[in-house]
Design an enzyme around this catalytic site. Structure first.
Site, PDB file in Angstrom:
ATOM      1  N   TYR B 147       0.853  -1.186   0.000  1.00  0.00           N
ATOM      2  CA  TYR B 147       0.000   0.000   0.000  1.00  0.00           C
ATOM      3  C   TYR B 147       0.889   1.235   0.000  1.00  0.00           C
ATOM      4  O   TYR B 147       1.471   1.597   1.024  1.00  0.00           O
ATOM      5  CB  TYR B 147      -0.918  -0.012   1.220  1.00  0.00           C
ATOM      6  N   GLN B 149       1.330   4.801  -0.045  1.00  0.00           N
ATOM      7  CA  GLN B 149       0.757   6.136   0.173  1.00  0.00           C
ATOM      8  C   GLN B 149       1.831   7.142   0.580  1.00  0.00           C
ATOM      9  O   GLN B 149       2.069   8.118  -0.108  1.00  0.00           O
ATOM     10  CB  GLN B 149      -0.346   6.062   1.227  1.00  0.00           C
ATOM     11  N   GLY B 189       5.491  -0.814   3.484  1.00  0.00           N
ATOM     12  CA  GLY B 189       5.742  -2.173   3.973  1.00  0.00           C
ATOM     13  C   GLY B 189       5.509  -3.202   2.882  1.00  0.00           C
ATOM     14  O   GLY B 189       4.470  -3.208   2.243  1.00  0.00           O
ATOM     15  N   ARG B 319      12.443 -11.028  41.561  1.00  0.00           N
ATOM     16  CA  ARG B 319      13.657 -10.264  41.825  1.00  0.00           C
ATOM     17  C   ARG B 319      13.591  -9.662  43.220  1.00  0.00           C
ATOM     18  O   ARG B 319      12.636  -8.989  43.583  1.00  0.00           O
ATOM     19  CB  ARG B 319      13.758  -9.145  40.790  1.00  0.00           C
ATOM     20  N   ARG B 349       4.487   2.144  39.658  1.00  0.00           N
ATOM     21  CA  ARG B 349       4.900   2.121  38.254  1.00  0.00           C
ATOM     22  C   ARG B 349       4.190   1.010  37.488  1.00  0.00           C
ATOM     23  O   ARG B 349       3.843   1.198  36.322  1.00  0.00           O
ATOM     24  CB  ARG B 349       6.425   1.921  38.168  1.00  0.00           C
ATOM     25  N   GLY B 417      18.637  -3.631  35.133  1.00  0.00           N
ATOM     26  CA  GLY B 417      19.546  -3.979  34.048  1.00  0.00           C
ATOM     27  C   GLY B 417      18.957  -5.018  33.100  1.00  0.00           C
ATOM     28  O   GLY B 417      19.085  -4.904  31.886  1.00  0.00           O
ATOM     29  N   GLU B 440      -0.620   5.854  11.042  1.00  0.00           N
ATOM     30  CA  GLU B 440      -2.088   5.902  11.074  1.00  0.00           C
ATOM     31  C   GLU B 440      -2.583   7.158  11.780  1.00  0.00           C
ATOM     32  O   GLU B 440      -3.528   7.128  12.564  1.00  0.00           O
ATOM     33  CB  GLU B 440      -2.668   4.650  11.765  1.00  0.00           C
TER      34      GLU B 440
END
Lengths: 702, 702
Positions: B147, B149, B189, B319, B349, B417, B440
């Site tokens: 495609y 464009q 793509g 961890r 977070r 890390g 998009e």
């Protein structure tokens, strides 16, 4: 089949080079003068001199950088690390010249930690005998070392590492051992393939007692042929988000014996025979190196910010998209699309990053001054600066590296699709910068150091004020000063009644000071009166560290422009011409005001600002960006003086030839070496031409 | 020399697998029930069935993914794209099965846009004749399309593209041409190497008039042997930050002729001979596809959020780092380090990201329902839904993809890390997700669509209320509803007086509604009364779009849990058990409250919340995270039901064997195939053993 050749067409008008020329004509100050103020004449001259050497050395060529896989990139970096040492030897480079050359080549290689950590640790913690035995051959690159601290299971918490070094009095040796998989050394730069020695942090155990982590110099690969020595297993830990030119490695020890001289013994040591442990005289001495590294990361944050925003700003002045109907851009009599740098969102995204880069410049300089002063003071037994410098360097490392990592990604996004191409230079910059937010102290954990110092200072100040014989004049520390101002009048409100009044450094400083002190007061209250646990306050502690360090950035920016910053010994800042001073003041205003505007919450909840003021602030920023910063945008980024060789960007080069350079880079893509892709016969033709038909019959669909 | 073999040691206690087992025992709801609610039984069964097939196909093997350079990764993807088509043909997969398999393999390949854009565009804009001629062979992969464009100089502004398609009445052909370098097709793509046809967007010029961009089906490579056709030049645009398994390409046309049937003519066409242009009946019809793509991006944002937070949450439960002194973790009688998931910063977070993934789930479902409903309505001439759906899909695409991109990076950082290692799975996820924020519809530009709709709605509502015969009962649109509530009482204040009162959906909705409406009112005032230019308001417009879309997310989350969302036709949501409902309500509370707490500025400046309330909000969040969300954290991410094969993560696998899997991956690093690195002789030995000495004499330093 031969390689593809792309057509040689010009871009449509207006040309990028013309646009940048027009931009440069608008600059109100001398770019060279501002560069000289930032770096000094000697630096700029050195850069030219080094560039000539470097750009002519094939080992430092960057043209294949974006096409190589990890294995090839590492091979390239090894070759480069060899070549830079040879070049340095040939030209007898100073340490400054060497670092400057490294920053221009900009490719972290296998010998980086040898210089950055192995030798400095030896130098600061080794005895005379150890310097002779290890440092001298290291300087000749006979010994190539790495710094093996982090383990698979322990990064941030160094005290928790599991590798042991047990003293054996009978042979006067240490037995170095990896008891668990989690104790394997991991992430060690240079260990994977390059190093033949390691500075190993291991728990020193002697006479049945564990004295925690200590540094040991350990040979790991044969000096004869570089094979691993018996008892040592080491390798590369594999591909990473960035830093793929470095061989971060892992290592296991199987009861590996080293003699007593392996233990770096300037500060603490072991008595031979008995194994008695001799304590270091002052544990605080080791804080110096941490402060240095963190302070230097403020400088590298500035570099990251400045590089990314140079690329994004130049490209945004060239890239045109849509027509701003209220204010159409003309070329002669024709309306052309508006450069994206004229849109207020693009300005709001990029200009504060330019400002932040300058902000970090002043604070980085100040932190280096404080580091040197503190080292000098400590050497004569004066530890009075240490706590403040340690706290602010921790918080500033956290804040500025977080700022830079976000800003690089934001710059990448402001370039639209092309920021996604490696040719823009931004993805690799982002990837190589990324570890800064987690290494040398994780950016969340570090803020607890800053918090602890602020709370302690605040409690002491409150006690002193309550003691009856307090005088504000006694305060000679800027942290205590803003806290005291707050305590004098905690319900003070910002007096501003118009947008223009925000262009006043005193107004800005008062707002940042009030907000930081108010947050400190709230947290201390919650901890001491509300009996909240430390863990439950960690988010607030993170925020207070940010608030304190933003104040430092604003403060140093303002004082730096005014020429009020103390100078490092033996250094004279070049003069700043009036025009440049005015232009930098615009950036200093923008940095302070945008920081508030982006996250006004705490300024509002502290009661200092109110809603109409935040709205005025918005107006002040928009006016400032459009009228003052926009004309100088290209001048500001040009003044960073990054050569094209360093940026290695199709869209951010000095001359503005974006589309030509981009296309030229694309022709070098390995997939373009052939017209028909490898794999066509196996994976495409079975669908598109299964019978192997020939000629135009197949193309007859149209 | 043989490959390195790393020691086979166990990690120190406690083991990751035991820790996850303990976590799972704490979950208050049935994970399988929640998965079924999210996906339906059929989806989960299909996933198991597909996994068995896929994991046994060598072309879908992921074990080398992190080690390959770009050229090899593309070769792998081409092989994979061939194999998946063959497998689909063999098992006669439905479209759903195909997409599901693709999402598990998770490797964007050269045929992706053929399926994703080329065929859908043909299907929706082609005439019967064109479907026969192009779509049928495309379904058999004889035609493989892309495609085309975007151009080198134009991405966001499609109306500005420069490629021309000039109708030539004498031959009944179009002359397709690339007039400038900036007109080269770029980023396409599948174009670089794979496609033999392209859907080219070019300016249709006929009878001397330019009708702007139209779609043309154009053969570009020979059906016989895949060489480029004369008049076409195309190649790959080079390496990118992510998506390197796709051959994004560039293309130039040199007066390339195609017959009239190339123009997709379902909606607009050319009269042969005269070249007269026949206008499309309704330009609005083409908005449908845009809405679909944007709505589906809300779903892929959910996927990105959910994958990243699955990895980060599992690893954070395993961890351990430091000891939380106020609340030490015990293993038997011994104090062990605290899992990082117990620290409040880590919760602050990660948990809102878990909540955001669930929020996007509900809104993604609703957007797909609205898309289908709108398509059905438009087919019968009812365009009443279009404006609202178009505006919210634009704003939601912007908001949710920005959220997801930031969250993936945040998850990467919470892993310290190890989030930097490709083996974590997070860097590649981040890199491949990154284009979502610019493609998009760029995330900044898109918000102008949302803004325009909001301002228009607001002005109409104000006019209607002023008209005298207004009744609130007439409002049947949620956007107008919250605006009307605001207009009824613009100075309303939040009545909350304790932290716990914030756990009330009505309180949350009122806050989001008031804030969004207040921002709309301010901007409309600035534009209409203050006569501010559109450009100067872009930052505010961006913010109002965020505010509106956050409200939609909160609203749909709340209604979805309550079972109050309208159902798509022919679909019945599986039941949600009480325990799962309660747990999801915790997440819905967290999503709403954290969104306010993180950026309280506008809630404060609108006057709705005050400082003490923001402080209560903070307490409400901390309490919620520690008491309610923490025990269910692993359950929430397990319910996303991502198989280990999909996540491909050393640290985020279901069984918690983090360190073992990580080490095993490292042994496969290509640099570990030899003990002594290639390049030793040339680049290391000249320093370390220049004379080529042998034996232990060299190792005698210790």
């Amino acid at each position: 089949m031969s390689a593809l050749r792309f057509p040689n067409l010009p871009p449509s008008e207006p040309q990028g080079s013309d646009l940048l020329t027009q931009e440069r004509a608008k600059t109100t100050f001398s770019v060279h003068e501002l560069s000289t103020f930032l770096y000094g004449e000697a630096y700029l001259e050195r850069q030219e001199r080094l560039l000539t050497l470097i750009e002519n050395e094939p080992a430092f060529d960057k043209s294949d950088r974006y096409f190589l896989g990890r294995t090839e990139r590492f091979a390239h970096a090894l070759r480069k690390d060899h070549a830079i040492v040879k070049m340095a030897q040939k030209h007898q480079w100073t340490q400054e010249e060497f670092s400057h050359a490294e920053s221009l080549i900009d490719e972290a290689g296998p010998f980086g930690l040898h210089r950055g950590m192995f030798m400095p640790t030896l130098a600061s913690q080794g005895t005379e005998e150890q310097l002779e035995k290890f440092l001298k051959p290291a300087q000749r690159y006979e010994i190539i070392g790495c710094y093996a601290q982090t383990e698979l299971g322990h990064g941030s918490n160094v005290q928790g590492i599991e590798t042991t070094a047990t003293y054996l009095p009978e042979t006067d040796q240490f037995d170095i051992h990896t008891p668990y998989l989690t104790a394997a050394k991991w992430w060690i730069g240079g260990l994977g393939k390059g190093a033949n020695h390691a500075m190993v942090m291991a728990r020193l155990i002697t006479a049945g007692k564990d004295y925690g982590p200590h540094a040991f110099v350990v040979p790991i690969r044969s000096m004869e042929n570089h094979t691993l020595l018996p008892g040592v297993m080491a390798g590369d830990i594999g591909p990473k988000f960035g830093y793929n030119t470095t061989d971060n490695g892992c290592m296991w020890f199987d009861h590996y014996r080293v003699p007593r001289i392996s233990l770096l013994a300037k500060h603490s040591s072991i008595k031979p025979g008995t194994g008695e442990y001799i304590k270091p005289p002052n544990a605080k001495l080791s804080y110096g190196t941490m402060v240095l590294i963190r302070a230097s990361l403020v400088g590298s944050a500035r570099n990251g910010l400045a590089k990314a925003v140079t690329i994004a700003t130049r490209y945004s002045a060239i890239r045109r998209q849509f027509v701003d109907k209220d204010s159409p851009k003309m070329m002669g009599k024709e309306v052309v699309e508006t450069p994206v740098l004229d849109y207020s969102t693009q300005q709001y995204r990029l200009f504060p990053i330019i400002a932040a880069a300058y902000a970090c410049f002043f604070t980085s300089k100040e932190m280096m001054r404080l580091y040197h002063l503190n080292i000098k003071n400590m050497a004569s037994g004066d530890f009075s600066l240490l706590a403040d410098v340690h706290a602010s360097s921790s918080g500033l490392k956290s804040l500025t590296t977080t700022m830079a990592a976000s800003a690089i990604e934001e710059c990448r996004r402001t370039c639209g699709g092309h920021g996604f191409s490696l040719f823009s230079g931004l993805p690799l910059l982002l990837q190589d910068y990324a570890p800064n937010v987690t290494w040398e102290g994780d950016n969340y954990i570090l803020t607890q150091q800053t918090g602890r110092y602020l709370f302690k200072s605040f409690r002491e100040l409150v006690a002193k004020r309550a003691s009856g014989n307090f005088q504000a004049g006694q305060i000679n520390n800027p942290t205590l000063a803003y806290m005291n101002t707050f305590l004098e009048n905690p319900t003070l409100r910002c007096p501003v009644t118009s947008a223009a009044q925000f262009y006043n450094p005193e107004v800005q400083l008062a707002a940042f000071g009030h907000r930081a002190a108010s947050l400190v007061a709230q947290i201390v209250h919650a901890l001491d009166v509300g009996k909240r646990s430390w863990n439950s306050m960690l988010v607030d502690i993170y925020n207070v560290s940010v608030a304190h360090c933003q104040l430092i950035l604003v403060q140093n920016f303002i004082m730096g422009i005014r020429g009020e910053m103390p100078q490092p010994e033996g250094y004279v800042t070049p003069p700043l011409a009036t025009e440049a001073k005015e232009a930098l003041t615009d950036l200093s205003d923008l940095f302070a005001l945008h920081t508030i505007h982006k996250q006004p919450g705490e300024f509002l909840t502290s009661g200092y600002l109110d809603a109409p003021q935040v709205s005025m602030l918005g107006e002040a920023i928009m006016e400032l960006m459009e009228k003052k910063v926009r004309p100088n945008a290209i001048g500001f980024v040009d003044a960073f003086a990054f050569p094209d060789y360093l940026l290695n960007s199709a869209i951010g080069a000095f001359d503005g030839r974006v589309y030509e350079r981009y296309t030229e880079m694309a022709t070098r893509e390995p997939l373009n070496k052939t017209e028909v892709v490898d794999g066509y016969e196996n994976y495409i033709r079975p669908f598109t031409n299964p019978k192997g038909l020939k000629g135009r019959t197949l193309q007859s669909r149209l």
